[in-house]
Each structure stands twice: as C-alpha cells, then as structure tokens.
Scaffold this motif. Structure first.
Motif, PDB file in Angstrom:
ATOM      1  N   ARG A   1      22.344  48.328 -18.368  1.00  0.00           N
ATOM      2  CA  ARG A   1      21.419  47.201 -18.263  1.00  0.00           C
ATOM      3  C   ARG A   1      22.012  46.052 -17.466  1.00  0.00           C
ATOM      4  O   ARG A   1      21.282  45.243 -16.890  1.00  0.00           O
ATOM      5  CB  ARG A   1      21.013  46.730 -19.662  1.00  0.00           C
ATOM      6  CG  ARG A   1      20.242  47.768 -20.456  1.00  0.00           C
ATOM      7  CD  ARG A   1      20.161  47.413 -21.929  1.00  0.00           C
ATOM      8  NE  ARG A   1      21.490  47.397 -22.546  1.00  0.00           N
ATOM      9  CZ  ARG A   1      21.706  47.202 -23.842  1.00  0.00           C
ATOM     10  NH1 ARG A   1      20.682  47.005 -24.660  1.00  0.00           N
ATOM     11  NH2 ARG A   1      22.947  47.203 -24.309  1.00  0.00           N
TER      12      ARG A   1
ATOM     13  N   ASP B   1      32.291  51.274 -23.527  1.00  0.00           N
ATOM     14  CA  ASP B   1      30.912  50.934 -23.179  1.00  0.00           C
ATOM     15  C   ASP B   1      30.767  50.610 -21.695  1.00  0.00           C
ATOM     16  O   ASP B   1      31.540  49.822 -21.131  1.00  0.00           O
ATOM     17  CB  ASP B   1      30.439  49.738 -24.011  1.00  0.00           C
ATOM     18  CG  ASP B   1      28.963  49.453 -23.800  1.00  0.00           C
ATOM     19  OD1 ASP B   1      28.148  50.367 -24.016  1.00  0.00           O
ATOM     20  OD2 ASP B   1      28.632  48.321 -23.404  1.00  0.00           O
TER      21      ASP B   1
ATOM     22  N   SER C   1      23.114  57.083 -24.656  1.00  0.00           N
ATOM     23  CA  SER C   1      22.831  58.016 -23.565  1.00  0.00           C
ATOM     24  C   SER C   1      22.956  59.460 -24.039  1.00  0.00           C
ATOM     25  O   SER C   1      23.985  59.862 -24.593  1.00  0.00           O
ATOM     26  CB  SER C   1      23.802  57.777 -22.410  1.00  0.00           C
ATOM     27  OG  SER C   1      23.845  58.890 -21.542  1.00  0.00           O
TER      28      SER C   1
ATOM     29  N   HIS D   1      27.723  50.209 -14.390  1.00  0.00           N
ATOM     30  CA  HIS D   1      28.015  51.511 -13.786  1.00  0.00           C
ATOM     31  C   HIS D   1      28.154  51.439 -12.267  1.00  0.00           C
ATOM     32  O   HIS D   1      28.584  52.409 -11.641  1.00  0.00           O
ATOM     33  CB  HIS D   1      26.934  52.531 -14.162  1.00  0.00           C
ATOM     34  CG  HIS D   1      25.541  52.123 -13.793  1.00  0.00           C
ATOM     35  ND1 HIS D   1      24.981  50.918 -14.160  1.00  0.00           N
ATOM     36  CD2 HIS D   1      24.575  52.764 -13.069  1.00  0.00           C
ATOM     37  CE1 HIS D   1      23.752  50.835 -13.696  1.00  0.00           C
ATOM     38  NE2 HIS D   1      23.489  51.940 -13.026  1.00  0.00           N
TER      39      HIS D   1
ATOM     40  N   ASP E   1      27.554  49.419 -19.757  1.00  0.00           N
ATOM     41  CA  ASP E   1      26.171  49.003 -20.002  1.00  0.00           C
ATOM     42  C   ASP E   1      25.341  49.092 -18.725  1.00  0.00           C
ATOM     43  O   ASP E   1      25.516  48.295 -17.793  1.00  0.00           O
ATOM     44  CB  ASP E   1      26.155  47.579 -20.563  1.00  0.00           C
ATOM     45  CG  ASP E   1      24.811  47.216 -21.165  1.00  0.00           C
ATOM     46  OD1 ASP E   1      23.788  47.835 -20.803  1.00  0.00           O
ATOM     47  OD2 ASP E   1      24.767  46.310 -22.023  1.00  0.00           O
TER      48      ASP E   1
ATOM     49  N   TYR F   1      33.475  57.209 -21.134  1.00  0.00           N
ATOM     50  CA  TYR F   1      32.832  56.020 -20.602  1.00  0.00           C
ATOM     51  C   TYR F   1      31.321  56.215 -20.546  1.00  0.00           C
ATOM     52  O   TYR F   1      30.833  57.214 -20.003  1.00  0.00           O
ATOM     53  CB  TYR F   1      33.348  55.730 -19.184  1.00  0.00           C
ATOM     54  CG  TYR F   1      34.801  55.322 -19.124  1.00  0.00           C
ATOM     55  CD1 TYR F   1      35.165  53.981 -19.070  1.00  0.00           C
ATOM     56  CD2 TYR F   1      35.810  56.277 -19.121  1.00  0.00           C
ATOM     57  CE1 TYR F   1      36.498  53.598 -19.007  1.00  0.00           C
ATOM     58  CE2 TYR F   1      37.143  55.907 -19.061  1.00  0.00           C
ATOM     59  CZ  TYR F   1      37.486  54.573 -19.006  1.00  0.00           C
ATOM     60  OH  TYR F   1      38.805  54.196 -18.951  1.00  0.00           O
ATOM     61  N   GLY F   2      30.584  55.258 -21.097  1.00  0.00           N
ATOM     62  CA  GLY F   2      29.132  55.333 -21.065  1.00  0.00           C
ATOM     63  C   GLY F   2      28.513  54.510 -22.166  1.00  0.00           C
ATOM     64  O   GLY F   2      29.180  53.699 -22.808  1.00  0.00           O
ATOM     65  N   MET F   3      27.226  54.730 -22.396  1.00  0.00           N
ATOM     66  CA  MET F   3      26.503  54.067 -23.481  1.00  0.00           C
ATOM     67  C   MET F   3      26.305  55.062 -24.618  1.00  0.00           C
ATOM     68  O   MET F   3      25.945  56.224 -24.379  1.00  0.00           O
ATOM     69  CB  MET F   3      25.149  53.551 -22.997  1.00  0.00           C
ATOM     70  CG  MET F   3      25.243  52.439 -21.972  1.00  0.00           C
ATOM     71  SD  MET F   3      23.614  51.856 -21.405  1.00  0.00           S
ATOM     72  CE  MET F   3      23.034  50.972 -22.868  1.00  0.00           C
ATOM     73  N   ALA F   4      26.511  54.603 -25.838  1.00  0.00           N
ATOM     74  CA  ALA F   4      26.427  55.504 -26.992  1.00  0.00           C
ATOM     75  C   ALA F   4      25.044  56.092 -27.192  1.00  0.00           C
ATOM     76  O   ALA F   4      24.889  57.132 -27.835  1.00  0.00           O
ATOM     77  CB  ALA F   4      26.869  54.761 -28.263  1.00  0.00           C
TER      78      ALA F   4
END
Length: 216
Positions: A37, A33, A12, A41, A35, A7-10
């Motif tokens: 922004r 994803d 990061s 999270h 996000d 889980y996260g942003m690619a």
C-alpha cells in the motif's frame, strides 16, 4: 546462522503459500513486512531482493530467492530430510500436479479471491461478470480434481502429502472465506482432501498468523 527471512505482507496468499511450507518443515523464520500500500515493494532495498518488485522474497543465509513456487521447491529440496518429504522422487504425479496448480487452478481461483475477498477490503465492489466467469472456470478445474481424487488418490500425488498439496493451501483457504466456497463443498472428494490438508498442524499454525478482518 541468520534466521530465514520471508519478505512480504502476512495477508498475501503468495506469502502464505511459502509460510505454510516453512512451518511444515518446522523451520524458524520471520516475516519482514513489505507494505504494498505504501509502495515498499518498489523501493531500492526490496528491488535488491526481487528486481521485479513483487512479493514474496526469501533470504536463507546467503541465498536470496523470489517467486513463491520456486521458493517452496527450494525449501522442500534443501530441507528434504527435515519434517515430511514434500518432493519424493521420482514422482510423475507430483510434477504434473505442481503444474496443474500453477497453470489451471491459480488462474481461475485468483480472480475470485481478489473480487470477493480482497477488493471489498480495499473499499471496492466485486464485478459480478468477472466472478461468474471465473467461478465457471474454477468449477471445470475442480471437476478434474474430483475425478482424480475419486480414483483412490488421497492426495494429489498419491498416498502421501506433498508440495503439490501444500501449494494449494493459501488460495483454497482464501476461497473458503468467500461466497464461492461451495465450489469445494459440493465436490465430496475435493472437500475430503481439503478437510484433510487444512487440518495439518503446520497449516493451523500458518492460519493463526493471517490477519483477516473479523468479517472474513
């Protein structure tokens, strides 16, 4: 068995740190994803995975982990016999350089990457004073790396590629996309080490999935 979920942003670097080790181990996974922004999270569904509301988090069957270095240690240990052994034991050098990365390299390199790469992506301008300070800090750190690698250490923990090397990949790569890339290029043993670890097939596969803008 359910696929591993990251889980996260690619984009990061901390997510990339984990993806690099998953790929090194040849494990199938999907990036879910989250996000930053949009504040995803901080939504309840993600906080159920990581109550601190930071990326990445990892779900491997019934196991849920957060903190990228802890995730990588878990992957390297649970899947020790799959792919290269990233945590040979006992290894004093490995333990030492895992700590060096988190306590010396990361605190110096993160502000540089943020100022020179990430901040312009979100419409900001680098703070020259911050850049100069942390470039000087990182130079001192990399001088220690240069001396260590010059003593006949092909990799940080000796002759074999380990988790100590893998944990550096994401921020070394991001640094290479900034105007401070010469901090590596000007140190021959550090450059040789970086050229080696950044040419690994698993890392090249990881890099292909990093959504950097064309100008980076």
């Amino acid at each position: 068995m359910a696929p591993i979920k990251l889980y996260g942003m690619a984009l990061s670097a901390n997510v990339v740190r984990v993806a690099a080790v998953l790929n090194e181990k040849g494990l199938d996974f999907e990036i879910v994803d989250v996000d930053l922004r949009t504040g995803a999270h901080k939504h309840p569904e993600f906080l159920a995975l990581n109550p601190f509301g930071q990326i990445p988090a990892l779900q491997d069957g019934d196991e849920v982990l957060y903190e990228s270095r802890a995730i990588n240690r878990y992957i390297a240990t649970k899947y020790k016999s799959q792919g290269p052994d990233l945590v040979p034991t006992p290894s004093a050098k490995l333990e030492t350089w895992l700590e060096v990365e988190s306590h010396h390299f990361y605190p110096a390199v993160f502000p540089l990457v943020f100022q020179l790469l990430i901040k312009p992506m979100i419409g900001g301008a680098p703070d020259a004073a911050v850049v100069d300070k942390h470039a000087a800090d990182l130079a001192k750190v990399l001088d220690v790396y240069e001396a260590h690698l010059a003593k006949g250490n092909k990799y940080l923990a000796g002759d074999a590629y380990t988790l100590a090397d893998a944990n550096h990949l994401s921020y070394m790569f991001m640094l290479s996309k900034t105007t401070k890339a010469e901090l590596v290029a000007s140190r021959p043993h550090v450059k040789a080490w970086w050229d080696d670890i950044s040419a690994r097939p698993a890392w090249l596969k990881t890099v292909a999935s990093i959504p950097l803008p064309p100008s980076a």
